[in-house]
Design an enzyme around this catalytic site. Structure first.
Site, mmCIF file in Angstrom:
data_model
loop_
_atom_site.group_PDB
_atom_site.id
_atom_site.type_symbol
_atom_site.label_atom_id
_atom_site.label_comp_id
_atom_site.label_asym_id
_atom_site.label_seq_id
_atom_site.Cartn_x
_atom_site.Cartn_y
_atom_site.Cartn_z
ATOM 1 N N ASP A 75 1.185 -1.017 0.211
ATOM 2 C CA ASP A 75 0.007 0.473 -0.012
ATOM 3 C C ASP A 75 0.560 1.383 -0.515
ATOM 4 O O ASP A 75 0.809 2.124 0.528
ATOM 5 C CB ASP A 75 -0.742 0.002 1.618
ATOM 6 C CG ASP A 75 -1.588 -0.576 1.091
ATOM 7 O OD1 ASP A 75 -2.426 -1.847 0.114
ATOM 8 O OD2 ASP A 75 -2.656 -1.029 1.953
ATOM 9 N N GLU A 76 1.976 1.593 -0.384
ATOM 10 C CA GLU A 76 2.550 2.218 -0.801
ATOM 11 C C GLU A 76 3.240 3.152 -2.035
ATOM 12 O O GLU A 76 4.288 3.600 -1.670
ATOM 13 C CB GLU A 76 3.764 2.142 -0.313
ATOM 14 C CG GLU A 76 3.831 1.970 1.832
ATOM 15 C CD GLU A 76 5.201 2.187 2.208
ATOM 16 O OE1 GLU A 76 6.638 2.066 2.222
ATOM 17 O OE2 GLU A 76 5.262 1.589 3.816
#
Length: 278
Positions: A221-222
């Site tokens: 999720d980055e």
């Protein structure tokens, strides 16, 4: 013929002039043109749409010849050639339903080649749209991901969409498909990880909830953010209200991100994206 050209290289004098000159040499008429120079990386990105009566092969030869000295990453595509998409799902259907609906309406210019799932819950939905459903419910993680990788090659996939796919992809697949996997996840202020994030948000009395669509990288999720949206909520909202609102935001944000990819509007510049909107 209606074409889209995307260009990315280090900023230097004469790029715009060279592009317009090359398009003119290809007997083209420019319909849209957008450009941006990132001040941190000095990367120059450009998206040009134009019409021409020349064949695609001849246009590519002319543009490559006219722009090659800038050492660009250059892509030329006919609008008639839609991006082929592989969708990965688990049990939740809201994002998948929206993609199927918009694609059928002609508002999402993609070709959904197949839907892959680690559960059978959405099989009937997918097959009702005459799309191939690939059931991985009996496969362990490694053979399942090997099959996904093989499907990318066999089906000539341009983009993988994680439409609430509740599995973490391996570093190998993330690197293999860098810039070609889009995920959607909830985003709150503050962030709530783990089980039942909406219930956590409710217990903390959040006043704003949202969702983020981003490219997938090995760092969970980055990846570079493509699109985001939010909604304001009040103390009167129940956890179920938050979930319903969150679903609506998630499907809208994911569909917008997929549309932008399908229209060649997204450029990865460093750790972020440049997105040219209409």
């Amino acid at each position: 013929m209606d074409l889209i050209v995307t260009l990315q290289c280090k900023d230097q004098p004469g790029i715009v002039h060279a592009m317009t000159t090359a398009v003119l040499s290809a007997k083209g008429n420019i319909i849209e043109n957008q450009q941006f120079t990132d001040p941190l990386t000095s990367d120059f990105v450009m998206r040009t749409r134009f019409e021409t009566k020349l064949e695609l092969g001849e246009v590519k030869r002319i543009l490559n010849s006219g722009l090659d000295h800038f050492k660009p990453k250059l892509q030329i595509r006919s609008l008639d050639q839609q991006k082929r998409v592989l969708i990965l799902v688990t049990k939740e259907s809201h994002c998948l339903r929206d993609l199927l609906y918009l694609q059928e309406l002609g508002e999402l210019p993609i070709e959904i080649a197949a839907v892959v799932s680690n559960h059978q819950d959405l099989k009937a939905l997918v097959e009702s749209h005459n799309i191939k459903f690939i059931d991985q419910s009996t496969l362990d993680k490694k053979p399942a991901e090997t099959q996904i990788s093989n499907l990318v090659d066999e089906l000539q996939i341009d983009l993988i969409v994680l439409a609430r796919y509740m599995q973490i992809l391996t570093k190998e697949l993330c690197e293999q498909m860098f810039g070609r996997i889009i995920n959607i996840h909830h985003s709150f202020l503050p962030g709530f990880k783990g089980a039942k994030p909406y219930h956590q948000a409710h217990s903390r009395g959040v006043k704003i909830i949202g969702a983020t669509a981003h490219f997938v990288t090995p760092d969970l999720d980055e990846g570079p953010i493509i699109d985001q949206d939010v909604a304001h909520v009040t103390h009167a909202a129940t956890p179920e209200d938050l979930i319903a609102t969150g679903r609506d935001i998630e499907r809208r944000v994911l569909s917008r991100a997929v549309r932008d990819f399908a229209q060649d509007r997204i450029f990865i510049v460093g750790d972020k994206t440049v997105v040219f909107h209409n």
